[in-house]
Design an enzyme around this catalytic site. Structure first.
Site, short mmCIF file in Angstrom:
data_model
loop_
_atom_site.label_atom_id
_atom_site.label_comp_id
_atom_site.label_asym_id
_atom_site.label_seq_id
_atom_site.Cartn_x
_atom_site.Cartn_y
_atom_site.Cartn_z
N TYR A 171 -14.42 -12.74 0.08
CA TYR A 171 -15.17 -11.51 -0.24
C TYR A 171 -16.38 -11.83 -1.11
O TYR A 171 -17.44 -11.23 -0.97
CB TYR A 171 -14.27 -10.49 -0.95
CG TYR A 171 -13.32 -9.76 -0.01
CD1 TYR A 171 -13.80 -8.78 0.85
CD2 TYR A 171 -11.97 -10.06 0.01
CE1 TYR A 171 -12.94 -8.12 1.72
CE2 TYR A 171 -11.10 -9.41 0.88
CZ TYR A 171 -11.59 -8.44 1.74
OH TYR A 171 -10.75 -7.79 2.59
N ASP A 184 -6.77 -3.44 -7.51
CA ASP A 184 -7.26 -4.07 -6.29
C ASP A 184 -7.47 -5.55 -6.53
O ASP A 184 -7.70 -5.97 -7.67
CB ASP A 184 -8.57 -3.43 -5.82
CG ASP A 184 -8.84 -3.76 -4.36
OD1 ASP A 184 -8.28 -3.08 -3.48
OD2 ASP A 184 -9.57 -4.73 -4.09
N ARG A 222 0.82 -1.22 0.00
CA ARG A 222 0.00 0.00 0.00
C ARG A 222 0.86 1.27 0.00
O ARG A 222 0.52 2.25 0.66
CB ARG A 222 -0.95 0.03 1.20
CG ARG A 222 -2.11 -0.94 1.11
CD ARG A 222 -3.25 -0.40 0.25
NE ARG A 222 -4.27 -1.41 0.08
CZ ARG A 222 -5.38 -1.49 0.81
NH1 ARG A 222 -5.62 -0.60 1.73
NH2 ARG A 222 -6.24 -2.44 0.60
N ARG A 260 -3.84 6.62 0.60
CA ARG A 260 -4.37 7.86 1.18
C ARG A 260 -3.44 8.59 2.13
O ARG A 260 -3.68 9.73 2.47
CB ARG A 260 -5.70 7.56 1.90
CG ARG A 260 -6.83 7.32 0.94
CD ARG A 260 -8.03 6.72 1.63
NE ARG A 260 -7.69 5.40 2.13
CZ ARG A 260 -8.59 4.52 2.58
NH1 ARG A 260 -9.86 4.83 2.62
NH2 ARG A 260 -8.20 3.33 3.01
N ARG A 319 -6.89 11.06 -6.58
CA ARG A 319 -8.09 10.27 -6.26
C ARG A 319 -9.34 11.15 -6.38
O ARG A 319 -10.37 10.72 -6.89
CB ARG A 319 -7.92 9.72 -4.85
CG ARG A 319 -9.13 9.18 -4.18
CD ARG A 319 -9.34 7.71 -4.51
NE ARG A 319 -10.10 7.08 -3.46
CZ ARG A 319 -11.38 7.31 -3.22
NH1 ARG A 319 -12.05 8.15 -3.98
NH2 ARG A 319 -12.00 6.69 -2.23
O1 CP3 Z 1 0.07 0.34 -3.16
C1 CP3 Z 1 -0.43 -0.81 -3.27
O2 CP3 Z 1 -0.28 -1.70 -2.41
C2 CP3 Z 1 -1.12 -1.17 -4.59
C3 CP3 Z 1 -2.52 -1.22 -4.67
C4 CP3 Z 1 -3.37 -2.15 -3.80
C5 CP3 Z 1 -4.62 -1.74 -3.28
N1 CP3 Z 1 -5.22 -2.82 -2.71
C6 CP3 Z 1 -5.16 -0.38 -3.37
C7 CP3 Z 1 -6.26 0.01 -2.49
C8 CP3 Z 1 -3.21 -3.50 -3.48
C9 CP3 Z 1 -2.03 -4.41 -3.74
C10 CP3 Z 1 -4.40 -3.91 -2.80
C11 CP3 Z 1 -4.64 -5.29 -2.33
C12 CP3 Z 1 -5.84 -5.58 -1.54
N2 CP3 Z 1 -7.11 -5.07 -1.67
C13 CP3 Z 1 -5.89 -6.55 -0.52
C14 CP3 Z 1 -4.72 -7.43 -0.11
C15 CP3 Z 1 -3.77 -6.73 0.76
C16 CP3 Z 1 -4.32 -6.38 2.14
O3 CP3 Z 1 -4.49 -5.17 2.36
O4 CP3 Z 1 -4.54 -7.28 2.93
C17 CP3 Z 1 -7.21 -6.57 0.00
C18 CP3 Z 1 -7.71 -7.45 1.13
C19 CP3 Z 1 -7.97 -5.63 -0.75
C20 CP3 Z 1 -9.44 -5.35 -0.64
C21 CP3 Z 1 -9.70 -3.95 -0.26
N3 CP3 Z 1 -9.38 -2.86 -1.03
C22 CP3 Z 1 -10.33 -3.48 0.93
C23 CP3 Z 1 -10.83 -4.37 2.06
C24 CP3 Z 1 -10.38 -2.09 0.83
C25 CP3 Z 1 -11.05 -1.14 1.80
C26 CP3 Z 1 -10.20 -0.86 2.98
C27 CP3 Z 1 -9.35 0.36 2.74
O5 CP3 Z 1 -8.14 0.29 2.99
O6 CP3 Z 1 -9.91 1.38 2.31
C28 CP3 Z 1 -9.74 -1.71 -0.38
C29 CP3 Z 1 -9.56 -0.34 -0.87
C30 CP3 Z 1 -8.21 0.07 -1.38
N4 CP3 Z 1 -7.38 -0.70 -2.14
C31 CP3 Z 1 -7.61 1.35 -1.20
C32 CP3 Z 1 -6.39 1.32 -1.89
C33 CP3 Z 1 -5.40 2.44 -2.04
C34 CP3 Z 1 -8.22 2.53 -0.47
C35 CP3 Z 1 -9.26 3.13 -1.37
C36 CP3 Z 1 -9.34 4.65 -1.42
O7 CP3 Z 1 -8.46 5.34 -1.97
O8 CP3 Z 1 -10.35 5.14 -0.93
#
Ligand code: CP3
Length: 348
Positions: A159, A83, A33, A37, A46
């Protein structure tokens, strides 16, 4: 140093060197990540994109946020901005991200539901993501590798069964009951994940990571059946088509069973969560991790001492410095920079 001029080695990727067991010029670093944000420049793109998914499917803007952390920090890799839920979305399930609540996804809970799912290969969603990969690769210097990724079948299925919520009880019940539709869903996700990762590799991803964020939900037989075997099949499937592309496996939360992940044939490296002692990993395995992301909220002194402790546990030729889980919202970017600088100083 990687950026020294005229040494003929400045274009080498430390990440790919460690993953392929060549001598690396330095300990590679990237952060899960790393685009997100906590960065003001991410928040501004974003906002321009609209929703999180609009950003994921806009190749120009997604490439921009993929690269943003590499402008700030001396990192060795970019991770594709997308994602893990792109796969179920590309299979035809409705998906949205509620502000502050996370994903909301259509559910799959029967053989009939399963039959409606489309192959991801020719989908618009995967096409957009691959375009992001191509654009990003052309903008990165060769010493910075581009990592593609997918979610592992267990995490993605949890999910899909739970409708996006973090409640995995229904998926676990289906797994314990060996529901035929659940087993078929896992098989289907293995196939689609292989397609998705191979498409990213063809587009320019130089290594790929499989995220099994909820692997720690399962133990013993179910861990073997629904986590290790499906991941092993993806590693083998990608390996048969792209034998030179390293695959990193991150089965989060499996604790001492990390040794099983470490023993997966074909995996180039294993990601390790914070709770596991890096020193426990066998010497012949490349490990990635495992700084606690909370340390990045705890100030300079904590960052310096934890980073040094972790670097001291593993030889830099078989360590990819990273976190045990993603960077938290609210992290001060300066402390991410401090972590990078501390690793660099440690290895001098
Ligand atoms: O920088 C990076 O790591 C690359 C992009 C990336 C994202 N999600 C962007 C993201 C990667 C590799 C992921 C993987 C992901 N997504 C996982 C596996 C890794 C982990 O965190 O355990 C999982 C379980 C998800 C599913 C997911 N995506 C959830 C549950 C959520 C909501 C929770 C949150 O953090 O907001 C997301 C959203 C998400 N994925 C965001 C980002 C940057 C936040 C969204 C936003 O900008 O509002």
């Amino acid at each position: 140093m990687i950026d020294s001029k005229g040494d003929g080695q400045s274009s080498r990727s430390a990440l790919l060197d460690v993953l392929t067991r060549r001598k690396a010029l330095r300990r590679p670093i990237w952060f899960m990540r790393q685009a997100g944000r906590y960065l003001p420049e991410y928040r501004s793109v974003r906002e321009k994109a609209g929703s999180f998914l609009d950003l994921c499917y806009n190749p120009e803007l997604a490439a921009e946020v993929t690269i943003q952390p590499l402008r700030r920090f001396d990192l060795d890799a970019a991770i594709l901005f997308a994602d893990i839920l792109v796969v179920p979305h590309a299979m035809g399930l409705a998906l949205r991200f509620e502000e502050g609540e996370g994903p909301v996804l259509d559910t799959v809970r029967s053989m009939d539901d399963l039959r409606t799912l489309k192959p991801v290969g020719s989908s618009w969603e995967v096409n957009q993501v691959c375009q992001t990969v191509r654009l990003t690769r052309t903008q990165l210097p060769s010493h910075q590798a581009l990592i593609g990724f997918c979610g592992a079948p267990w995490t993605v299925a949890s999910y899909m069964v739970g409708g996006g919520s973090s409640d995995r009880v229904q998926a676990k019940v289906a797994a314990y009951q060996r529901q035929p539709w659940f087993c078929a869903l896992i098989d289907r996700l293995v196939e689609e994940s292989i397609e998705y990762l191979c498409a990213q590799i063809t587009a320019g991803a130089q290594a790929v990571q499989i995220f099994d964020s909820w692997a720690g939900d399962l133990v013993a037989t179910e861990l073997e059946e629904f986590v290790m075997k499906p991941i092993g099949r993806i590693v083998a499937g990608v390996g048969s088509r792209h034998p030179l592309t390293p695959v990193i496996v991150f089965a989060r939360g499996v604790g001492v069973q990390q040794k099983k992940a470490a023993a997966l044939p074909g995996a180039a490296a294993i990601g390790v969560e914070t709770e596991f002692d890096l020193g426990e990993i066998p010497d012949n395995v490349v490990v990635q991790g495992n700084l606690d992301p909370v340390v990045l909220l705890a100030g300079k002194d904590a960052v310096r001492s934890e980073v040094k402790r972790i670097c001291g546990l593993v030889d830099r030729q078989r360590h990819i410095f990273n976190l045990g889980h993603g960077i938290r919202v609210g992290t001060d970017p300066a402390l991410v920079g401090e972590a990078v600088e501390t690793v660099r100083r440690f290895d001098v």
